[in-house]
Design an enzyme around this catalytic site. Structure first.
Site, PDB file in Angstrom:
ATOM      1  N   ARG A 136      -6.875  -4.689  12.670  1.00  0.00           N
ATOM      2  CA  ARG A 136      -5.498  -4.395  12.939  1.00  0.00           C
ATOM      3  C   ARG A 136      -5.149  -3.836  14.201  1.00  0.00           C
ATOM      4  O   ARG A 136      -5.781  -2.826  14.588  1.00  0.00           O
ATOM      5  CB  ARG A 136      -4.977  -3.401  11.839  1.00  0.00           C
ATOM      6  CG  ARG A 136      -3.563  -3.099  11.921  1.00  0.00           C
ATOM      7  CD  ARG A 136      -2.900  -2.157  10.776  1.00  0.00           C
ATOM      8  NE  ARG A 136      -2.802  -2.722   9.312  1.00  0.00           N
ATOM      9  CZ  ARG A 136      -3.018  -2.138   8.404  1.00  0.00           C
ATOM     10  NH1 ARG A 136      -2.749  -0.808   8.335  1.00  0.00           N
ATOM     11  NH2 ARG A 136      -2.715  -2.563   7.185  1.00  0.00           N
ATOM     12  N   ARG A 250      -1.886  11.616   4.756  1.00  0.00           N
ATOM     13  CA  ARG A 250      -1.667  10.364   4.331  1.00  0.00           C
ATOM     14  C   ARG A 250      -1.228   9.503   5.633  1.00  0.00           C
ATOM     15  O   ARG A 250      -0.876  10.077   6.480  1.00  0.00           O
ATOM     16  CB  ARG A 250      -0.673  10.363   3.164  1.00  0.00           C
ATOM     17  CG  ARG A 250      -0.687   9.335   2.126  1.00  0.00           C
ATOM     18  CD  ARG A 250      -2.031   9.099   1.349  1.00  0.00           C
ATOM     19  NE  ARG A 250      -1.754   8.293   0.171  1.00  0.00           N
ATOM     20  CZ  ARG A 250      -1.910   7.092   0.293  1.00  0.00           C
ATOM     21  NH1 ARG A 250      -2.619   6.512   1.158  1.00  0.00           N
ATOM     22  NH2 ARG A 250      -2.097   6.519  -1.026  1.00  0.00           N
ATOM     23  N   LYS A 251      -0.950   8.287   5.323  1.00  0.00           N
ATOM     24  CA  LYS A 251      -0.464   7.407   6.585  1.00  0.00           C
ATOM     25  C   LYS A 251       0.932   7.922   6.667  1.00  0.00           C
ATOM     26  O   LYS A 251       1.732   8.665   6.129  1.00  0.00           O
ATOM     27  CB  LYS A 251      -0.442   5.974   6.082  1.00  0.00           C
ATOM     28  CG  LYS A 251       0.674   5.767   5.032  1.00  0.00           C
ATOM     29  CD  LYS A 251       0.687   4.238   4.266  1.00  0.00           C
ATOM     30  CE  LYS A 251       1.398   3.240   5.235  1.00  0.00           C
ATOM     31  NZ  LYS A 251       1.446   1.825   4.658  1.00  0.00           N
ATOM     32  N   GLY A 513       1.917  -8.507  -3.446  1.00  0.00           N
ATOM     33  CA  GLY A 513       0.767  -8.719  -4.259  1.00  0.00           C
ATOM     34  C   GLY A 513       0.486  -7.425  -5.257  1.00  0.00           C
ATOM     35  O   GLY A 513      -0.068  -7.765  -6.298  1.00  0.00           O
ATOM     36  N   CYS A 518       3.588  -3.581   0.366  1.00  0.00           N
ATOM     37  CA  CYS A 518       3.573  -3.715   1.893  1.00  0.00           C
ATOM     38  C   CYS A 518       4.544  -4.684   2.120  1.00  0.00           C
ATOM     39  O   CYS A 518       4.814  -4.750   3.509  1.00  0.00           O
ATOM     40  CB  CYS A 518       2.063  -4.189   2.205  1.00  0.00           C
ATOM     41  SG  CYS A 518       0.698  -3.142   1.628  1.00  0.00           S
ATOM     42  N   GLY A 519       4.726  -5.710   1.470  1.00  0.00           N
ATOM     43  CA  GLY A 519       5.732  -6.883   1.586  1.00  0.00           C
ATOM     44  C   GLY A 519       7.513  -6.250   1.334  1.00  0.00           C
ATOM     45  O   GLY A 519       8.027  -6.977   1.489  1.00  0.00           O
TER      46      GLY A 519
HETATM   47 FE1  SRM Z   1       0.011  -1.927   3.626  1.00  0.00          FE
HETATM   48  C1  SRM Z   1      -2.796  -0.633   1.792  1.00  0.00           C
HETATM   49  C2  SRM Z   1      -1.820  -4.561   4.173  1.00  0.00           C
HETATM   50  C3  SRM Z   1       2.449  -2.664   5.872  1.00  0.00           C
HETATM   51  C4  SRM Z   1       2.245   0.262   1.974  1.00  0.00           C
HETATM   52  N1  SRM Z   1      -1.898  -2.537   3.408  1.00  0.00           N
HETATM   53  C5  SRM Z   1      -2.851  -1.890   2.550  1.00  0.00           C
HETATM   54  C6  SRM Z   1      -4.123  -2.471   2.692  1.00  0.00           C
HETATM   55  C7  SRM Z   1      -4.792  -2.038   3.831  1.00  0.00           C
HETATM   56  C8  SRM Z   1      -5.175  -2.414   1.573  1.00  0.00           C
HETATM   57  C9  SRM Z   1      -6.396  -2.762   1.603  1.00  0.00           C
HETATM   58  O1  SRM Z   1      -7.296  -2.330   2.303  1.00  0.00           O
HETATM   59  O2  SRM Z   1      -6.567  -4.264   1.550  1.00  0.00           O
HETATM   60  C10 SRM Z   1      -3.748  -4.026   3.239  1.00  0.00           C
HETATM   61  C11 SRM Z   1      -4.561  -4.673   3.924  1.00  0.00           C
HETATM   62  C12 SRM Z   1      -4.481  -6.139   3.560  1.00  0.00           C
HETATM   63  C13 SRM Z   1      -5.082  -7.155   4.365  1.00  0.00           C
HETATM   64  O3  SRM Z   1      -6.184  -7.659   4.288  1.00  0.00           O
HETATM   65  O4  SRM Z   1      -4.166  -7.655   5.301  1.00  0.00           O
HETATM   66  C14 SRM Z   1      -2.387  -3.667   3.421  1.00  0.00           C
HETATM   67  N2  SRM Z   1       0.453  -3.420   4.784  1.00  0.00           N
HETATM   68  C15 SRM Z   1      -0.431  -4.289   4.865  1.00  0.00           C
HETATM   69  C16 SRM Z   1       0.152  -5.271   5.984  1.00  0.00           C
HETATM   70  C17 SRM Z   1      -0.756  -6.427   6.550  1.00  0.00           C
HETATM   71  C18 SRM Z   1       1.281  -6.447   5.023  1.00  0.00           C
HETATM   72  C19 SRM Z   1       1.685  -7.454   5.663  1.00  0.00           C
HETATM   73  O5  SRM Z   1       1.089  -8.689   5.427  1.00  0.00           O
HETATM   74  O6  SRM Z   1       2.519  -7.537   6.882  1.00  0.00           O
HETATM   75  C20 SRM Z   1       1.256  -4.330   6.738  1.00  0.00           C
HETATM   76  C21 SRM Z   1       0.473  -3.796   8.089  1.00  0.00           C
HETATM   77  C22 SRM Z   1       1.358  -3.236   8.690  1.00  0.00           C
HETATM   78  C23 SRM Z   1       0.810  -2.499  10.006  1.00  0.00           C
HETATM   79  O7  SRM Z   1       0.543  -3.536  10.991  1.00  0.00           O
HETATM   80  O8  SRM Z   1       0.463  -1.569  10.224  1.00  0.00           O
HETATM   81  C24 SRM Z   1       1.383  -3.283   5.611  1.00  0.00           C
HETATM   82  N3  SRM Z   1       2.101  -1.361   3.763  1.00  0.00           N
HETATM   83  C25 SRM Z   1       2.814  -1.704   4.544  1.00  0.00           C
HETATM   84  C26 SRM Z   1       4.200  -1.231   4.379  1.00  0.00           C
HETATM   85  C27 SRM Z   1       5.373  -1.630   5.065  1.00  0.00           C
HETATM   86  C28 SRM Z   1       6.046  -0.917   6.156  1.00  0.00           C
HETATM   87  O9  SRM Z   1       5.164  -0.076   6.710  1.00  0.00           O
HETATM   88  O10 SRM Z   1       7.110  -0.979   6.511  1.00  0.00           O
HETATM   89  C29 SRM Z   1       4.017  -0.332   3.413  1.00  0.00           C
HETATM   90  C30 SRM Z   1       5.154   0.394   2.498  1.00  0.00           C
HETATM   91  C31 SRM Z   1       5.962   1.229   3.185  1.00  0.00           C
HETATM   92  C32 SRM Z   1       5.260   2.690   3.558  1.00  0.00           C
HETATM   93  O11 SRM Z   1       3.925   2.762   3.636  1.00  0.00           O
HETATM   94  O12 SRM Z   1       5.832   3.694   3.327  1.00  0.00           O
HETATM   95  C33 SRM Z   1       2.649  -0.368   2.878  1.00  0.00           C
HETATM   96  N4  SRM Z   1      -0.374  -0.510   2.356  1.00  0.00           N
HETATM   97  C34 SRM Z   1       0.829   0.437   1.548  1.00  0.00           C
HETATM   98  C35 SRM Z   1       0.223   1.386   0.744  1.00  0.00           C
HETATM   99  C36 SRM Z   1       0.815   2.619  -0.160  1.00  0.00           C
HETATM  100  C37 SRM Z   1       1.034   3.567   0.614  1.00  0.00           C
HETATM  101  C38 SRM Z   1       1.342   4.990  -0.252  1.00  0.00           C
HETATM  102  O13 SRM Z   1       2.052   5.701   0.237  1.00  0.00           O
HETATM  103  O14 SRM Z   1       1.067   4.760  -1.223  1.00  0.00           O
HETATM  104  C39 SRM Z   1      -1.273   1.007   0.859  1.00  0.00           C
HETATM  105  C40 SRM Z   1      -2.394   1.848  -0.320  1.00  0.00           C
HETATM  106  C41 SRM Z   1      -2.540   2.981   0.213  1.00  0.00           C
HETATM  107  O15 SRM Z   1      -2.303   3.589   1.441  1.00  0.00           O
HETATM  108  O16 SRM Z   1      -3.295   3.644  -0.557  1.00  0.00           O
HETATM  109  C42 SRM Z   1      -1.588  -0.065   1.602  1.00  0.00           C
HETATM  110 FE1  SF4 Z   2      -2.794  -5.698  -0.642  1.00  0.00          FE
HETATM  111 FE2  SF4 Z   2      -0.553  -4.529   0.176  1.00  0.00          FE
HETATM  112 FE3  SF4 Z   2      -0.343  -6.864  -0.660  1.00  0.00          FE
HETATM  113 FE4  SF4 Z   2      -0.993  -4.733  -2.421  1.00  0.00          FE
HETATM  114  S1  SF4 Z   2       1.058  -4.960  -1.376  1.00  0.00           S
HETATM  115  S2  SF4 Z   2      -1.753  -6.749  -2.351  1.00  0.00           S
HETATM  116  S3  SF4 Z   2      -2.242  -3.445  -0.859  1.00  0.00           S
HETATM  117  S4  SF4 Z   2      -1.361  -6.274   1.099  1.00  0.00           S
END
Ligand code: SRM
Ligand code: SF4
Length: 597
Positions: A136, A250-251, A513, A518-519
C-alpha cells in the site's frame, strides 16, 4: 489514562513558520518554511514525571512499559511492546531477500512478517497468496504522475501471476503479488520516483485525502494538494518514519476539504479540515472522530475549533498526540479516536488539544466557507477547468481494479493528452487533468476509454449510472477477512442491472466483504455487506449473501445507511431490480430493450 494526565511538554510548540534556505527534504513537495515547521514539531515530545518520553512514543515504549497496564493491552499492543516495528531496516529487508520465503517464515519471524511489515506498507496475504504481499502506498491527495505510474505498472507486471493493482477508497494505490525477494529493489525504485509506502498500515495515519480536482476546480475553495503533502511529510517525517506518531492506539484517517462537493467524505474521517475564515484570516474548522468499524460507526463531530492555515500541522499533531497519549489500548474494537472523545468528554478532549497548540490555545469555530446548498457535481466526463482552454476528464475504473497493462496505458494517455498527471478518487476512479480543448475528442476516442479492446476492462468517461460510482473493497480474492467475493460480483450485478433497468438517476452501490466496511457500505445509496445466509432453495447449509444497507448519504446531507435485509447473492438481481424500481424511480426495461454486452 491517569498516568498520562501528568505528561508535560518539554519543547514549546511555538514553531511558527521560520525562513530557511535550501531545498526542502522529503518525498513530497513541501516548502522550506513548512519543512522547518515539521522539523520543529517533530522535535517536540511529552515526558512523564520521571522525565522519560511517554511509552507511546514508540522507541521508548518498550522501556517504560508498565506491567500492570500490559495485562489489559490487546494482542497488537503486546506485539508492538515485544518489538518496535521500526527496528526493522533496509538491511533486514536485504538479508530477508536472500532467504527463500518458506525458510524465513518461522514461528519466530511470523509477527514481523504478518504484522510489523505493515508499518512499511507490506501486508502478507498468508491465506490467499502465501508468500506474497499487498503493498500500500502513501499518495497524498491521490496525485500520481505518469512516470510514477509507469514504475508502479512495471512492479505489477514483474509480480507476474496474481499481480494487479487496486485504486482504494482512500484515493490511493495498492499493488499485489509482491515478494520479499523484490522488496529492496522495489523500495529503491519507489524512492527514485518520489513515492513511499511507509506508515500506511496498522496503527498509523492513513492516506491524506483531498479534493480530486484541487487546483483546477472553477468553484474551488482551497487547493488541498499542498496541505495533504504537508500533512503527509509531517506524518512520515520526510520519509524517515515518524516515531512519535507511529504507535497510535489504532488507525487514524485525515482529509482536507477543498470544494463545496465534499468529495473527501469529511464525515467519516478521524480529522477533517473544513475551510473557514475567522477575523478575516483563512483557515479550517475541525471535525473529529468519524470512523467505521465492525461494531460501531460514527460520523465526525465539530470540535468547535478554528485553526489558521499556518497551524494546520500543529493541529494535526496536537490531536494525534492527544490520541496517542490518552487513547485506549485495550479492546481493539474500542480504540478509535471517537471512543477517546466520548471517554474524556468533548470539552476535555478539546482542552487537551488546545494545551498542545502554539500559545496553548485553540480558537472557537470560524465562518464556514462551504456552501451547504451546493449540489455535488459528477466528475465523470469532460469539465472545463479554472484554467481557460483546459479540461479535466473523469474516468471510471470498474470497482477500482487495474492491471499492469492498463496502468501503462493510463500513464501514456495522461502524458499525451494532459500534463502527465493523474488524480485518484475515493470512488476508486481517476481523473486526467489539464487536457487542452483541442485534444479532448481524440482522448475520448482512445480504445481504453471506449471499447477497452486489448485491455482488461474499458475505463469509460461516460459509464452507466450504476457502474460509475460502484465501489468495492478487496473481498475474498485477496482478503482473509472477507466472507464473500466482492469486486467481480459487484461489477457483474451493476452491469446486469444496467442491462435490464432504465435509470433516471445515478445510484451509488458499495460492496464490502466483511463488517470492517472498507468499502463504506454505510455511505452508499445501496450497500452490500458480505455475510453467509440461508440457502434460498430451502436446503441445509449457508450460502454467500449480503446484508443490504439503505439510506446512506454523502455531502451536506450526510447520513449513515442502515441494514434493511439479508439476501443470498444468487437472489440479488431480482431483489435489487425491485429496490431500484421502488426506491430510486427505475423502470424495468421491456424485453426488446434489454441490451447485452
Ligand atoms: Fe480497510 C483492514 C483494505 C479502507 C476499515 N482493510 C483492512 C485490511 C488491511 C485487512 C487485511 O489485512 O486484509 C484490508 C486489506 C485487504 C487487501 O488485500 O486489500 C483492507 N481498507 C482496505 C482498502 C484497500 C479497501 C479498498 O478496496 O479500497 C482500503 C485502503 C485504503 C487506503 O488506501 O489506505 C481500505 N478500511 C478502509 C476504510 C474506508 C476509509 O478509510 O474511508 C475503512 C472504514 C473507515 C474507517 O477506517 O474509519 C476501513 N479496514 C478497516 C478496518 C476496521 C477499522 C476499525 O476501526 O475497526 C479494518 C480492520 C482493522 O483495522 O482491524 C481494515
Ligand atoms: Fe477485507 Fe476490508 Fe473487505 Fe473486510 S471490508 S473483506 S477487511 S477489504
Amino acid at each position: 489514562v491517569a498516568n498520562f494526565l501528568n505528561l508535560r511538554k518539554i519543547f514549546s510548540g511555538s514553531s511558527e513558520t521560520t525562513k530557511a534556505s535550501g531545498k526542502a527534504p522529503g518525498i513530497f513537495p513541501v516548502s522550506e518554511e513548512t519543512a522547518e515547521v515539521i522539523r520543529q514539531i517533530n522535535k517536540n515530545d511529552y515526558v512523564d514525571e520521571e522525565g522519560r518520553v511517554a511509552w507511546s512514543s514508540s522507541r521508548e515504549y518498550i522501556e517504560v512499559k508498565d506491567p500492570k497496564k500490559e495485562k489489559g493491552f490487546n494482542n497488537f499492543e503486546k506485539t508492538k511492546m515485544k518489538k518496535n516495528p521500526m527496528v526493522l531496516t533496509m538491511e533486514n529487508f536485504r538479508e530477508w531477500a536472500k532467504v527463500p520465503f518458506a525458510e524465513l517464515d518461522t514461528k519466530e519471524n511470523a509477527e514481523d512478517i504478518d504484522i510489523r511489515l505493515k508499518w512499511f506498507g507490506l501486508f502478507h496475504r498468508r491465506k490467499q497468496q502465501y508468500g506474497k504481499f499487498m503493498m500500500r502506498l502513501k499518495l497524498p491527495n491521490g496525485v500520481v504522475t505518469s512516470d510514477q505510474l509507469r514504475v508502479l505498472a512495471q512492479i505489477t507486471e514483474e509480480a507476474g501471476e496474481g499481480g494487479c493493482g487496486d485504486i482504494t477508497t482512500r484515493q490511493n494505490f495498492q499493488l499485489r503479488g509482491i515478494t520479499l525477494q523484490d522488496v529492496p529493489d522495489i523500495f529503491d525504485r519507489l524512492e527514485g520516483c518520489g513515492l513511499t509506502t511507509i506508515q500506511s498500515g496498522m496503527d498509523n495515519v492513513r492516506n491524506a485525502v483531498g479534493s480530486p480536482i484541487a487546483g483546477i476546480d472553477p468553484l474551488e475553495i482551497v487547493d488541498t494538494i499542498p496541505v495533504c503533502n504537508d500533512l503527509t511529510e509531517y506524518v512520515i517525517d520526510f520519509g524517515k518514519m515518524n516515531e512519535r506518531i507511529a504507535n497510535l492506539p489504532r488507525k487514524w484517517n485525515v482529509c482536507v476539504v477543498g470544494s463545496h462537493d465534499l468529495y473527501e467524505h469529511p464525515h467519516i474521517n478521524d480529522l477533517a479540515y473544513m475551510p473557514a475564515t475567522k477575523n478575516g484570516e483563512f483557515g479550517y474548522n475541525l471535525l473529529v472522530g468519524g470512523f467505521f468499524s465492525a461494531t460501531k460507526c460514527e460520523e465526525a463531530i465539530p470540535l468547535d475549533a478554528f485553526v489558521p492555515e499556518r497551524h494546520v500541522i500543529h493541529a494535526c499533531d496536537s490531536i494525534l498526540t492527544t490520541f496517542r497519549d490518552f487513547g485506549a489500548r485495550s479492546s481493539r474494537q474500542k480504540c478509535r479516536m471517537m471512543w477517546l472523545i466520548k471517554d474524556m468528554g468533548l470539552e476535555n478532549f478539546r482542552d487537551e488539544v488546545a494545551k498542545r497548540m502554539p500559545g496553548g490555545a485553540l480558537q472557537t469555530e470560524g465562518d464556514s466557507l462551504v456552501d451547504e446548498s451546493h449540489q455535488r457535481r459528477d466528475y465523470h466526463g469532460v469539465h472545463a477547468q479554472r484554467q481557460q482552454g483546459l479540461n479535466y476528464v473523469g474516468i471510471n475504473v470498474p470497482a477500482g481494479r487495474i492491471q499492469a497493462k492498463d496502468m501503462f496505458e493510463v500513464a501514456r494517455i495522461a502524458e499525451e493528452y494532459g500534463s502527465g498527471e493523474v488524480r485518484l478518487t475515493v470512488e476508486q476512479n481517476y481523473i486526467i487533468p489539464n487536457v487542452p480543448d483541442a485534444k479532448v475528442d481524440s482522448l475520448l476516442a482512445e480504445p481504453l476509454l471506449t471499447t477497452g479492446k486489448g485491455f482488461a476492462a474499458a475505463f469509460r468517461p461516460n459509464p452507466g449510472r450504476l457502474v460509475k460510482d460502484l465501489v468495492s473493497c478487496t473481498g475474498n480474492q485477496f482478503c482473509a477477512l472477507a466472507l464473500i467475493e466482492t469486486k467481480a460480483t459487484g461489477k457483474a450485478l451493476a452491469e446486469a442491472l444496467e442491462a435490464t433497468v432504465d435509470m433516471s438517476r445515478d445510484v451509488r452501490m458499495h460492496w464490502t466483504g466483511c463488517t470492517n466496511t472498507c468499502g463504506q457500505v454505510q455511505v452508499a445509496d445501496i450497500g452490500f455487506l458480505g455475510c453467509q445466509t440461508k440457502n434460498p432453495d430451502g436446503s441445509k447449509g449457508n450460502v454467500d449473501g449480503v446484508k443490504v444497507f439503505l439510506g446512506g448519504n454523502i455531502g451536506h446531507d450526510a447520513s449513515l445507511g442502515k441494514e434493511v435485509a439479508k439476501v443470498a447473492c444468487s437472489e440479488l438481481l431480482p431483489y435489487t431490480q425491485g429496490l431500484l424500481v421502488e426506491k430510486f424511480g427505475a423502470k424495468i426495461k421491456s424485453e426488446g430493450d434489454i441490451t447485452e454486452e
